[in-house]
Scaffold this motif. Structure first.
Motif, mmCIF file in Angstrom:
data_model
loop_
_atom_site.group_PDB
_atom_site.id
_atom_site.type_symbol
_atom_site.label_atom_id
_atom_site.label_comp_id
_atom_site.label_asym_id
_atom_site.label_seq_id
_atom_site.Cartn_x
_atom_site.Cartn_y
_atom_site.Cartn_z
ATOM 1 N N ILE A 265 0.750 -1.119 -0.118
ATOM 2 C CA ILE A 265 0.003 0.018 0.163
ATOM 3 C C ILE A 265 0.926 1.287 0.016
ATOM 4 O O ILE A 265 0.802 2.332 -0.792
ATOM 5 C CB ILE A 265 -0.884 -0.052 1.229
ATOM 6 N N THR A 266 1.996 1.290 0.822
ATOM 7 C CA THR A 266 2.986 2.565 0.942
ATOM 8 C C THR A 266 3.485 2.422 -0.706
ATOM 9 O O THR A 266 3.555 3.998 -1.114
ATOM 10 C CB THR A 266 3.779 2.163 1.857
ATOM 11 N N ASN A 267 3.938 1.511 -1.327
ATOM 12 C CA ASN A 267 4.453 1.727 -2.616
ATOM 13 C C ASN A 267 3.362 2.231 -3.634
ATOM 14 O O ASN A 267 3.875 2.842 -4.430
ATOM 15 C CB ASN A 267 5.143 0.380 -3.008
ATOM 16 N N SER A 268 1.987 1.772 -3.566
ATOM 17 C CA SER A 268 0.953 2.182 -4.362
ATOM 18 C C SER A 268 0.677 3.766 -4.114
ATOM 19 O O SER A 268 0.474 4.617 -4.979
ATOM 20 C CB SER A 268 -0.021 1.526 -3.987
ATOM 21 N N LEU A 269 0.860 4.405 -2.821
ATOM 22 C CA LEU A 269 0.568 5.672 -2.311
ATOM 23 C C LEU A 269 1.719 6.848 -2.858
ATOM 24 O O LEU A 269 1.471 7.679 -3.077
ATOM 25 C CB LEU A 269 0.326 5.778 -0.921
#
Length: 273
Positions: A265-269
């Protein structure tokens, strides 16, 4: 004579400015550079870095959470005292019935929602400090709400999985009793996380000290969960090894899975340059 010279100089200055604007000297690199950096065009100022303590939305959230904790804690003191006493007491079969009313369960779920908000703010602070400060979403409060929703989804998915397994192997009464303990410990986690969030946002608490404190309370919660699972499910049968397998399958594995999901999720944000 002096006034005439001054007037001539002003006229010459305006004429040169008009020539520059009309592009007469557009091929002259020196004049173009001078024109770009001229004070008449100005310079872009450095953007002010985002600071969570100056975010009105975050301040309103923290103030609302504080008011809810104080008001609900005052009116539900007997509920928490009773649940905390039962937390360290060996359960008996005659006391397995549900004692909480619907209003008391709503209070507990409100504390769970506060816990998710606190975890969302904490996750946002750690991500901005250790990973990135550039996100695909411009509004920082939206990111906080999104991370809080992720934590809420994690708790709901874990509790649903545990309820299904407990209903199959241990029956309805023990399953409900164990779920009540899970909700209580999650609510207490939110209450214990709130002071840490306040220190992080308003008093510049170092992330290292916050991480140590957070890891300590999470480890304490997991140890307490291990103890309660043994008391409720395996104490009478004496199956300590089965309790370890149960704890690893339904507590440690979901936690590790959630950690991997948070990395994705962090990589997507974040914005990848």
């Amino acid at each position: 004579m002096g006034q005439t010279s001054s007037h001539s100089a002003d006229t010459l200055g305006y004429s040169l400015y008009d020539y520059l604007n009309q592009g007469y000297f557009s091929k002259d690199s020196l004049l173009c550079t001078t024109q770009v950096h001229s004070s008449s065009f100005g310079m872009a100022g450095a953007p002010v870095p985002y600071n969570m303590r100056s975010d009105n939305t975050i301040s309103i959230i923290l103030l609302a959470c504080f008011c809810l904790v104080v008001i609900l804690g005052t009116h539900s003191r007997s509920l928490f005292m009773r649940e905390l006493k039962m937390l360290f007491r060996t359960p008996r079969e005659s006391n397995d019935a549900i004692k909480e009313t619907s209003s008391e369960m709503r209070v507990m779920m409100t504390f769970v929602a506060i816990c998710c908000l606190m975890l969302g703010i904490t996750a946002y602070l750690f991500i901005t400090e250790m990973v990135t400060t550039h996100f695909v979403i411009d509004t920082n409060a939206v990111i906080v709400f999104f991370l809080s929703a992720v934590f809420l989804a994690f708790f709901c998915a874990k509790w649903f999985l545990q309820t299904v397994v407990n209903l199959v192997f241990f029956g309805g009464k023990k399953s409900i009793q164990y779920m009540k303990e899970q909700v209580l410990m999650t609510a207490c986690l939110g209450i214990m996380t709130y002071p840490m969030v306040m220190l992080l946002v308003y008093f510049n608490l170092s992330l290292k000290n916050a991480a140590i404190y957070f890891i300590f309370i999470v480890l304490f919660q997991e140890l307490l969960t291990f103890y309660k699972s043994w008391l409720i499910f395996f104490r009478q049968k004496g199956h300590f090894l089965q309790n370890i397998l149960y704890f690893c399958a339904l507590e440690i594995t979901p936690l590790l899975t959630f950690g991997c999901a948070m990395v994705l999720i962090t990589n997507s944000l974040k914005i990848n340059f």
